[in-house]
Design an enzyme around this catalytic site. Structure first.
Site, PDB file in Angstrom:
ATOM      1  N   GLN A 187      43.671  47.388  45.570  1.00 34.31           N
ATOM      2  CA  GLN A 187      43.727  45.933  45.583  1.00 34.31           C
ATOM      3  C   GLN A 187      45.081  45.500  46.152  1.00 34.31           C
ATOM      4  O   GLN A 187      46.122  45.930  45.671  1.00 34.31           O
ATOM      5  CB  GLN A 187      43.542  45.376  44.173  1.00 34.31           C
ATOM      6  CG  GLN A 187      42.180  45.644  43.563  1.00 34.31           C
ATOM      7  CD  GLN A 187      41.082  44.771  44.166  1.00 34.31           C
ATOM      8  OE1 GLN A 187      41.353  43.863  44.957  1.00 34.31           O
ATOM      9  NE2 GLN A 187      39.840  45.051  43.805  1.00 34.31           N
ATOM     10  N   TYR A 215      30.724  52.148  41.864  1.00 35.53           N
ATOM     11  CA  TYR A 215      31.818  51.871  42.810  1.00 35.53           C
ATOM     12  C   TYR A 215      33.175  51.877  42.094  1.00 35.53           C
ATOM     13  O   TYR A 215      33.940  50.918  42.165  1.00 35.53           O
ATOM     14  CB  TYR A 215      31.638  50.514  43.505  1.00 35.53           C
ATOM     15  CG  TYR A 215      30.222  50.107  43.848  1.00 35.53           C
ATOM     16  CD1 TYR A 215      29.628  50.524  45.039  1.00 35.53           C
ATOM     17  CD2 TYR A 215      29.484  49.276  43.001  1.00 35.53           C
ATOM     18  CE1 TYR A 215      28.332  50.128  45.364  1.00 35.53           C
ATOM     19  CE2 TYR A 215      28.192  48.874  43.323  1.00 35.53           C
ATOM     20  CZ  TYR A 215      27.624  49.306  44.505  1.00 35.53           C
ATOM     21  OH  TYR A 215      26.347  48.911  44.825  1.00 35.53           O
ATOM     22  N   ASN A 220      40.506  51.897  38.988  1.00 36.77           N
ATOM     23  CA  ASN A 220      41.238  50.655  38.718  1.00 36.77           C
ATOM     24  C   ASN A 220      40.734  49.966  37.456  1.00 36.77           C
ATOM     25  O   ASN A 220      41.515  49.651  36.545  1.00 36.77           O
ATOM     26  CB  ASN A 220      41.107  49.730  39.930  1.00 36.77           C
ATOM     27  CG  ASN A 220      41.925  48.458  39.814  1.00 36.77           C
ATOM     28  OD1 ASN A 220      43.108  48.483  39.473  1.00 36.77           O
ATOM     29  ND2 ASN A 220      41.303  47.331  40.113  1.00 36.77           N
ATOM     30  N   GLU A 236      31.401  57.143  42.329  1.00 35.27           N
ATOM     31  CA  GLU A 236      32.183  56.778  43.515  1.00 35.27           C
ATOM     32  C   GLU A 236      31.829  57.770  44.611  1.00 35.27           C
ATOM     33  O   GLU A 236      31.657  58.962  44.347  1.00 35.27           O
ATOM     34  CB  GLU A 236      33.682  56.807  43.214  1.00 35.27           C
ATOM     35  CG  GLU A 236      34.596  56.648  44.417  1.00 35.27           C
ATOM     36  CD  GLU A 236      34.352  55.365  45.182  1.00 35.27           C
ATOM     37  OE1 GLU A 236      34.248  55.444  46.419  1.00 35.27           O
ATOM     38  OE2 GLU A 236      34.250  54.288  44.549  1.00 35.27           O
ATOM     39  N   ASP A 296      31.508  46.657  41.113  1.00 40.00           N
ATOM     40  CA  ASP A 296      32.513  46.071  42.005  1.00 40.00           C
ATOM     41  C   ASP A 296      32.158  46.522  43.421  1.00 40.00           C
ATOM     42  O   ASP A 296      32.835  47.363  44.009  1.00 40.00           O
ATOM     43  CB  ASP A 296      33.910  46.553  41.598  1.00 40.00           C
ATOM     44  CG  ASP A 296      35.019  45.943  42.446  1.00 40.00           C
ATOM     45  OD1 ASP A 296      34.728  45.002  43.215  1.00 40.00           O
ATOM     46  OD2 ASP A 296      36.167  46.413  42.358  1.00 40.00           O
ATOM     47  N   CYS A 321      33.897  40.560  45.999  1.00 41.26           N
ATOM     48  CA  CYS A 321      34.818  40.086  47.038  1.00 41.26           C
ATOM     49  C   CYS A 321      34.097  39.202  48.046  1.00 41.26           C
ATOM     50  O   CYS A 321      34.683  38.819  49.066  1.00 41.26           O
ATOM     51  CB  CYS A 321      35.493  41.264  47.744  1.00 41.26           C
ATOM     52  SG  CYS A 321      34.347  42.417  48.529  1.00 41.26           S
ATOM     53  N   GLU A 355      38.166  36.624  45.354  1.00 37.66           N
ATOM     54  CA  GLU A 355      37.452  37.521  44.439  1.00 37.66           C
ATOM     55  C   GLU A 355      36.877  36.647  43.330  1.00 37.66           C
ATOM     56  O   GLU A 355      37.482  35.642  42.938  1.00 37.66           O
ATOM     57  CB  GLU A 355      38.397  38.554  43.832  1.00 37.66           C
ATOM     58  CG  GLU A 355      39.000  39.522  44.824  1.00 37.66           C
ATOM     59  CD  GLU A 355      38.223  40.814  44.977  1.00 37.66           C
ATOM     60  OE1 GLU A 355      37.595  41.254  43.997  1.00 37.66           O
ATOM     61  OE2 GLU A 355      38.260  41.382  46.079  1.00 37.66           O
TER      62      GLU A 355
END
EC number: 2.1.1.-
Length: 363
Positions: A187, A215, A220, A236, A296, A321, A355
């Protein structure tokens, strides 16, 4: 011509309100509550920056290009939206390459990656092989600037120091340490990222069941959210991000997460028992008691099958996003889930990008 970057700070509030209005309008058909708004610092918020180099007046300058004109460079002397550390490093690095042919020869691109914790890494990209003269100069540069240096040349990479930076973020009263590798997604706005993490942490709440995360990137969100649930199954596809996430879980002593390298689409097939996956060997999917799913996704949003998968869960925590694809996904889920919380995070001030986050709860 060297151009000074300027912007009108007084217009920030109006730009922020435009984004809030846009999100509110997109979510209005779904009876969304008023979004919580998380603003950004006006300057020095961006923790990474990438510049091409452009020769003019007998020397190389940092350069960027407008979206509307990819041929005419905008020469940059300072970059107010970038972190203070990047702004400190820019003239120091420029002075170094001006004084060293070993550093400047066929150098065409520079990338900075910094953290709120003060760590920094510089990637230097070349149209030539890197020799021992470069290594000598780059080692001195790394020591002088107290940074890690990555040299890239025709698919090869030379690392001086580390190939990652370390970030520290405070979430829910605990400080989490993150390894952020060179070349992997992070980010860009650390201050707003910390606000997003805390919002998601509070929105999920303490639970006695399990969490599915799609994801997950470098972990994070995984790290703080794992402290809210019994177990996490996280997915992921990027090998670099998976390795970083595993290191971050270990560094933070988070031991209730199982991480698998599958795409969201592949996990959907696995949960639907369409076909087995070797990467799930030894993992009993039926042992999980999933109450919530955290997503995400990339700008394209969730594909229809993955979106349908999330319908199975009582709670869907969604960070987006792209508000348009968020709205499209919510439209698919609206008959079974309603928006109970909503937030807008100004991750990208001075642009139209934003976001957003929603918590969807089963009706």
């Amino acid at each position: 011509m060297v151009q000074r970057m300027t912007f009108d700070a007084a217009s920030y509030t109006a730009q922020l309100q435009d984004k809030v209005t846009r999100l509110r309008d997109l979510l209005a058909p779904f009876d969304a509550p008023e979004p919580q708004v998380f603003d950004s610092p006006l300057q020095n918020f961006r923790l990474r920056a990438e510049f091409r180099l452009w020769r003019e007046g007998g020397e190389r300058h940092y350069a960027m290009f407008s979206q509307d004109d990819k041929r005419t460079p905008i020469l940059i002397e300072e970059f107010p939206i970038a972190s203070l550390r990047i702004n400190q490093l820019m003239p120091q690095l420029k002075a170094a390459w001006q004084a060293s042919a070993a550093l400047s020869h066929k150098l065409f691109q520079v990338e900075f990656l910094t953290t709120l914790a003060g760590d920094a890494m510089i990637t230097l990209c070349y149209h030539r092989p890197l020799d021992e003269h470069w290594h000598t100069a780059a080692n001195k540069l790394a020591a002088d600037l107290n940074v890690s240096i990555i040299g890239r040349s025709k698919g090869k990479r030379d690392v001086i120091g580390r190939d990652y930076v370390v970030e520290k973020l405070d979430v829910g009263g605990r400080t989490f340490s993150y390894r952020q590798p060179e070349g992997a997604f992070t980010q860009p706005n650390g201050t707003v990222n910390q606000k997003m993490l805390n919002w998601a942490f509070e929105a999920l709440g303490d639970r006695s069941d399990d969490l599915l995360e799609l994801y997950c990137g470098n972990g994070n969100f995984t790290l703080p959210l794992a402290t809210r649930v019994r177990k996490v199954l996280a997915t992921e596809i990027s090998k670099t991000s998976v390795n970083a996430a595993l290191s971050n879980l270990d560094e933070n002593a988070v031991d209730n997460v199982t991480l698998v390298r599958l795409s969201a689409e592949e996990l959907t097939e696995a949960l639907n028992e369409v076909r087995p996956f070797r990467r799930l060997h030894g993992i009993d999917l039926k042992s999980y008691e999933f109450g919530s799913v955290f997503v995400d996704p990339p700008r394209a949003g969730m594909d229809p099958d993955t979106c349908e998968l999330t319908r199975r869960f009582e709670n869907i925590l969604y960070i987006s996003c792209n508000p348009e694809t968020l709205a499209a996904n919510i439209a698919q889920l609206h008959d079974t889930h309603r928006i109970t919380q909503c937030a807008m995070f100004d991750q990208f001030p001075w642009t139209h990008h934003m976001e957003s986050g929603v918590l969807l709860t089963r009706r």
